[in-house]
Write a protein that holds these residues in place. Structure first.
Motif, PDB file in Angstrom:
ATOM      1  N   PRO A  54       0.788  -1.241   0.000  1.00 56.33           N
ATOM      2  CA  PRO A  54       0.000   0.000   0.000  1.00 56.33           C
ATOM      3  C   PRO A  54       0.816   1.284   0.000  1.00 56.33           C
ATOM      4  O   PRO A  54       0.360   2.295  -0.538  1.00 56.33           O
ATOM      5  CB  PRO A  54      -0.838  -0.131   1.278  1.00 56.33           C
ATOM      6  CG  PRO A  54      -0.970  -1.598   1.496  1.00 56.33           C
ATOM      7  CD  PRO A  54       0.343  -2.170   1.063  1.00 56.33           C
ATOM      8  N   GLN A  55       2.017   1.276   0.603  1.00 57.65           N
ATOM      9  CA  GLN A  55       2.785   2.514   0.630  1.00 57.65           C
ATOM     10  C   GLN A  55       3.232   2.952  -0.764  1.00 57.65           C
ATOM     11  O   GLN A  55       3.590   4.114  -0.972  1.00 57.65           O
ATOM     12  CB  GLN A  55       3.991   2.414   1.574  1.00 57.65           C
ATOM     13  CG  GLN A  55       5.062   1.407   1.182  1.00 57.65           C
ATOM     14  CD  GLN A  55       4.841   0.070   1.822  1.00 57.65           C
ATOM     15  OE1 GLN A  55       3.707  -0.381   1.946  1.00 57.65           O
ATOM     16  NE2 GLN A  55       5.916  -0.573   2.240  1.00 57.65           N
ATOM     17  N   ALA A  56       3.180   2.026  -1.723  1.00 58.78           N
ATOM     18  CA  ALA A  56       3.552   2.365  -3.095  1.00 58.78           C
ATOM     19  C   ALA A  56       2.332   2.642  -3.968  1.00 58.78           C
ATOM     20  O   ALA A  56       2.478   3.168  -5.075  1.00 58.78           O
ATOM     21  CB  ALA A  56       4.378   1.239  -3.711  1.00 58.78           C
ATOM     22  N   THR A  57       1.141   2.309  -3.478  1.00 56.71           N
ATOM     23  CA  THR A  57      -0.055   2.448  -4.306  1.00 56.71           C
ATOM     24  C   THR A  57      -1.114   3.373  -3.709  1.00 56.71           C
ATOM     25  O   THR A  57      -1.660   4.229  -4.402  1.00 56.71           O
ATOM     26  CB  THR A  57      -0.689   1.062  -4.531  1.00 56.71           C
ATOM     27  OG1 THR A  57      -1.006   0.468  -3.262  1.00 56.71           O
ATOM     28  CG2 THR A  57       0.261   0.145  -5.297  1.00 56.71           C
ATOM     29  N   VAL A  58      -1.385   3.214  -2.426  1.00 55.40           N
ATOM     30  CA  VAL A  58      -2.500   3.934  -1.797  1.00 55.40           C
ATOM     31  C   VAL A  58      -2.037   5.178  -1.044  1.00 55.40           C
ATOM     32  O   VAL A  58      -2.616   6.259  -1.173  1.00 55.40           O
ATOM     33  CB  VAL A  58      -3.274   2.994  -0.840  1.00 55.40           C
ATOM     34  CG1 VAL A  58      -4.381   3.752  -0.125  1.00 55.40           C
ATOM     35  CG2 VAL A  58      -3.837   1.808  -1.611  1.00 55.40           C
ATOM     36  N   LEU A  59      -0.994   5.040  -0.244  1.00 58.24           N
ATOM     37  CA  LEU A  59      -0.581   6.138   0.635  1.00 58.24           C
ATOM     38  C   LEU A  59      -0.248   7.434  -0.100  1.00 58.24           C
ATOM     39  O   LEU A  59      -0.573   8.523   0.410  1.00 58.24           O
ATOM     40  CB  LEU A  59       0.612   5.709   1.498  1.00 58.24           C
ATOM     41  CG  LEU A  59       0.375   4.561   2.483  1.00 58.24           C
ATOM     42  CD1 LEU A  59       1.539   4.448   3.456  1.00 58.24           C
ATOM     43  CD2 LEU A  59      -0.939   4.712   3.227  1.00 58.24           C
ATOM     44  N   PHE A 133       7.842  -8.246  11.626  1.00 53.59           N
ATOM     45  CA  PHE A 133       7.752  -7.938  10.200  1.00 53.59           C
ATOM     46  C   PHE A 133       6.401  -8.403   9.685  1.00 53.59           C
ATOM     47  O   PHE A 133       5.769  -9.298  10.258  1.00 53.59           O
ATOM     48  CB  PHE A 133       8.889  -8.603   9.417  1.00 53.59           C
ATOM     49  CG  PHE A 133       8.856 -10.110   9.404  1.00 53.59           C
ATOM     50  CD1 PHE A 133       8.311 -10.805   8.332  1.00 53.59           C
ATOM     51  CD2 PHE A 133       9.365 -10.840  10.474  1.00 53.59           C
ATOM     52  CE1 PHE A 133       8.278 -12.188   8.316  1.00 53.59           C
ATOM     53  CE2 PHE A 133       9.337 -12.236  10.469  1.00 53.59           C
ATOM     54  CZ  PHE A 133       8.789 -12.911   9.388  1.00 53.59           C
ATOM     55  N   ASP A 134       5.950  -7.766   8.597  1.00 57.07           N
ATOM     56  CA  ASP A 134       4.714  -8.186   7.940  1.00 57.07           C
ATOM     57  C   ASP A 134       5.046  -9.313   6.977  1.00 57.07           C
ATOM     58  O   ASP A 134       5.907  -9.160   6.100  1.00 57.07           O
ATOM     59  CB  ASP A 134       4.097  -7.012   7.171  1.00 57.07           C
ATOM     60  CG  ASP A 134       3.544  -5.929   8.075  1.00 57.07           C
ATOM     61  OD1 ASP A 134       3.271  -6.226   9.253  1.00 57.07           O
ATOM     62  OD2 ASP A 134       3.385  -4.784   7.603  1.00 57.07           O
ATOM     63  N   LEU A 135       4.384 -10.445   7.151  1.00 56.79           N
ATOM     64  CA  LEU A 135       4.563 -11.532   6.203  1.00 56.79           C
ATOM     65  C   LEU A 135       4.216 -11.049   4.796  1.00 56.79           C
ATOM     66  O   LEU A 135       3.413 -10.124   4.611  1.00 56.79           O
ATOM     67  CB  LEU A 135       3.667 -12.713   6.579  1.00 56.79           C
ATOM     68  CG  LEU A 135       4.030 -13.459   7.867  1.00 56.79           C
ATOM     69  CD1 LEU A 135       2.926 -14.438   8.226  1.00 56.79           C
ATOM     70  CD2 LEU A 135       5.364 -14.185   7.735  1.00 56.79           C
ATOM     71  N   PHE A 136       4.824 -11.664   3.798  1.00 53.51           N
ATOM     72  CA  PHE A 136       4.531 -11.288   2.419  1.00 53.51           C
ATOM     73  C   PHE A 136       3.023 -11.294   2.172  1.00 53.51           C
ATOM     74  O   PHE A 136       2.305 -12.211   2.568  1.00 53.51           O
ATOM     75  CB  PHE A 136       5.202 -12.261   1.453  1.00 53.51           C
ATOM     76  CG  PHE A 136       6.680 -12.027   1.258  1.00 53.51           C
ATOM     77  CD1 PHE A 136       7.170 -10.764   0.961  1.00 53.51           C
ATOM     78  CD2 PHE A 136       7.575 -13.081   1.356  1.00 53.51           C
ATOM     79  CE1 PHE A 136       8.529 -10.557   0.760  1.00 53.51           C
ATOM     80  CE2 PHE A 136       8.935 -12.882   1.166  1.00 53.51           C
ATOM     81  CZ  PHE A 136       9.418 -11.615   0.869  1.00 53.51           C
ATOM     82  N   GLY A 137       2.547 -10.215   1.533  1.00 54.05           N
ATOM     83  CA  GLY A 137       1.134 -10.107   1.211  1.00 54.05           C
ATOM     84  C   GLY A 137       0.281  -9.551   2.319  1.00 54.05           C
ATOM     85  O   GLY A 137      -0.938  -9.438   2.163  1.00 54.05           O
ATOM     86  N   ARG A 138       0.899  -9.173   3.433  1.00 54.20           N
ATOM     87  CA  ARG A 138       0.159  -8.579   4.544  1.00 54.20           C
ATOM     88  C   ARG A 138       0.739  -7.206   4.860  1.00 54.20           C
ATOM     89  O   ARG A 138       1.918  -6.957   4.672  1.00 54.20           O
ATOM     90  CB  ARG A 138       0.222  -9.446   5.804  1.00 54.20           C
ATOM     91  CG  ARG A 138      -0.665 -10.683   5.775  1.00 54.20           C
ATOM     92  CD  ARG A 138      -0.102 -11.743   4.912  1.00 54.20           C
ATOM     93  NE  ARG A 138      -0.663 -13.056   5.182  1.00 54.20           N
ATOM     94  CZ  ARG A 138      -0.200 -14.165   4.630  1.00 54.20           C
ATOM     95  NH1 ARG A 138       0.847 -14.143   3.813  1.00 54.20           N
ATOM     96  NH2 ARG A 138      -0.762 -15.323   4.892  1.00 54.20           N
ATOM     97  N   GLY A 139      -0.139  -6.348   5.419  1.00 50.84           N
ATOM     98  CA  GLY A 139       0.323  -5.050   5.892  1.00 50.84           C
ATOM     99  C   GLY A 139       1.054  -4.260   4.828  1.00 50.84           C
ATOM    100  O   GLY A 139       0.529  -3.994   3.742  1.00 50.84           O
ATOM    101  N   TYR A 140       2.319  -3.895   5.123  1.00 52.22           N
ATOM    102  CA  TYR A 140       3.121  -3.083   4.222  1.00 52.22           C
ATOM    103  C   TYR A 140       4.222  -3.875   3.527  1.00 52.22           C
ATOM    104  O   TYR A 140       5.202  -3.300   3.056  1.00 52.22           O
ATOM    105  CB  TYR A 140       3.712  -1.897   4.988  1.00 52.22           C
ATOM    106  CG  TYR A 140       2.666  -0.869   5.360  1.00 52.22           C
ATOM    107  CD1 TYR A 140       2.068  -0.076   4.390  1.00 52.22           C
ATOM    108  CD2 TYR A 140       2.253  -0.713   6.682  1.00 52.22           C
ATOM    109  CE1 TYR A 140       1.091   0.846   4.716  1.00 52.22           C
ATOM    110  CE2 TYR A 140       1.279   0.217   7.029  1.00 52.22           C
ATOM    111  CZ  TYR A 140       0.707   0.989   6.035  1.00 52.22           C
ATOM    112  OH  TYR A 140      -0.267   1.904   6.370  1.00 52.22           O
ATOM    113  N   SER A 141       4.071  -5.194   3.462  1.00 51.79           N
ATOM    114  CA  SER A 141       4.997  -6.020   2.691  1.00 51.79           C
ATOM    115  C   SER A 141       4.393  -6.337   1.330  1.00 51.79           C
ATOM    116  O   SER A 141       3.172  -6.497   1.194  1.00 51.79           O
ATOM    117  CB  SER A 141       5.304  -7.335   3.419  1.00 51.79           C
ATOM    118  OG  SER A 141       6.132  -7.108   4.545  1.00 51.79           O
ATOM    119  N   ALA A 142       5.251  -6.422   0.324  1.00 55.62           N
ATOM    120  CA  ALA A 142       4.791  -6.785  -1.016  1.00 55.62           C
ATOM    121  C   ALA A 142       4.278  -8.212  -1.031  1.00 55.62           C
ATOM    122  O   ALA A 142       4.505  -8.987  -0.091  1.00 55.62           O
ATOM    123  CB  ALA A 142       5.944  -6.617  -2.018  1.00 55.62           C
TER     124      ALA A 142
END
Length: 402
Positions: A54-59, A133-142
């Motif tokens: 999301p930090q690359a798309t929504v934020l 850390f956010d697992l891949f596909g969750r939160g702010y991880s790709a």
């Protein structure tokens, strides 16, 4: 690969141990990356390697005020960094005294790392150095493309190694605390890298969930047979996970069918009914009234395009069921003195409808010697035990280091 019992024949000088650990970790990550490359070549260049977070798309489209109103704002925890890798970026948080005992926390299948925020803050207050850390596909991880890379032991093991090596201080040993799916991942990782782990605390953990608890609906929904098109599976799973403003639905794999048919009186008695978080309205972040479990899951569905595919692939391929062979390796390593781990700690909720305490204790007892595993059952706690009862987990971590 040497069998686990043969490792003890080798004597590694302490001064060389860190170098060997780093080299081994690099080799493991290299194999996973090569596997990703081969799959991407087979599928063609038109397939994206990963869905951006999301930090690359929504934020970028939100005002500073709107960002702070999110159920999971990007500055939710101290020591944030985004670590790049061929699999995509990983959001990592790390803080606490640099000379403190190190604890790595791994969250569950649906909620990102902030589900363990209270636990992390409590550990830091006790003098620990923590990493989440956010697992891949969750939160702010790709989200690595599941058509290229399954969300399995290799992917999650690589992500842990990526996180550890990204730290400005050495993480050559640590205590792993894994919750739900994170517990399954933690046990799996320990079975491969015993020299990195000095303590293992598995909280309401997967790994040995009995397959008779998988409903026919779930078997059909997560099947790879092709009976249902992938787009339809994603839509149905998103609907199943969606909480909405009024109702908190299940946000973990379903319990068994018989449990779903219990009447209201049985459900109120603490028996297994629906896998609903009793803490779905509890705020995960202090001072943020929007950061409920329900809101965080819904936010991921709406704003992280890789979340639902990552969830589906995790159900299909992560080490959730039938991991007795990997857990036996941990038991053998403890018995033979391989690695740093002396015992395994289990923390289970008494009324957990997903991880049935009596069943897990019975199955673990068939794998480990009695003196090599200690179980703590938290009274009146469900599957959300590390969210509602973080102090119970802290006490277990402290016991590990006594």
């Amino acid at each position: 690969m040497f069998p686990p019992h043969s490792i003890s024949r080798f004597r590694v000088p302490p001064s060389h141990l860190s170098l060997y650990l780093i080299a081994g970790a690099a080799s493991f990550s290299t194999l996973a990356i090569l596997r990703t490359w081969r799959r991407s070549q087979a599928l063609g260049s038109e397939k994206p390697a990963a869905t951006p977070p999301p930090q690359a798309t929504v934020l970028p489209q939100l005002s500073a005020e709107a960002v702070q109103q999110l159920p999971y704002p990007p500055d939710a925890l101290p020591g944030a960094r985004d670590v790049d890798s061929p699999c995509g970026t990983t959001r990592v948080y790390e803080w606490g005294p640099e000379d403190g005992r190190k604890v790595l926390l791994i969250h569950g299948i649906s909620t990102p790392s902030i589900a363990l925020a209270d636990l992390a803050h409590r550990l830091v207050a006790k003098g620990y150095r923590v990493m989440l850390f956010d697992l891949f596909g969750r939160g702010y991880s790709a989200a690595p493309n599941p058509a290229i890379h399954r969300y399995d032991s290799a992917l999650y093991g690589s992500q842990i190694l990526i996180c550890l090596q990204s730290s400005p201080i050495p993480w050559t040993s640590c205590t792993l605390v894994g919750y739900s799916l994170g517990g399954a991942i933690a046990a799996d990782f320990t079975s491969y890298f015993p020299h990195l782990i000095e303590g293992l605390v598995l909280v309401a953990c997967g790994g040995l969930i009995r397959t008779n608890h998988i409903t026919w609906k779930s078997k059909l929904l997560y099947s790879t047979s092709g009976l249902l098109p992938e787009w339809l599976i994603e839509r149905l799973v998103a609907k199943r996970l969606w909480s909405g403003p009024e109702v908190a639905r299940t946000i973990e794999p379903e319990p068994d069918m018989e449990a779903e048919n219990l009447n209201d009186d049985e459900a109120k008695g603490g028996l297994r009914s629906h896998a609903v978080y009793t803490s779905s309205r509890l705020c995960l972040l202090s001072g943020n009234s929007h950061s409920t479990v329900s809101n965080v899951v819904d936010w991921q569905i709406l704003h992280h395009k890789g979340f639902v595919p990552a969830f589906i692939s995790s159900i299909r391929y992560a080490p959730i069921h039938n991991q007795h062979h990997r857990w036996r390796i941990i038991a053998q390593d403890i018995q033979n003195g391989v690695g740093r781990l002396k015992e395994v700690r289990l923390v289970l909720g008494e009324t957990d409808p997903i991880i049935i305490a009596d069943e897990l204790v019975e199955d673990v007892g068939k794998i480990f010697r009695e003196q090599d595993v200690k179980v703590k059952i938290v009274p009146d706690a469900g599957h959300e035990v590390p969210i509602d009862r973080a102090e119970e987990i802290v006490s277990v971590v402290e016991e590990v280091h006594r």
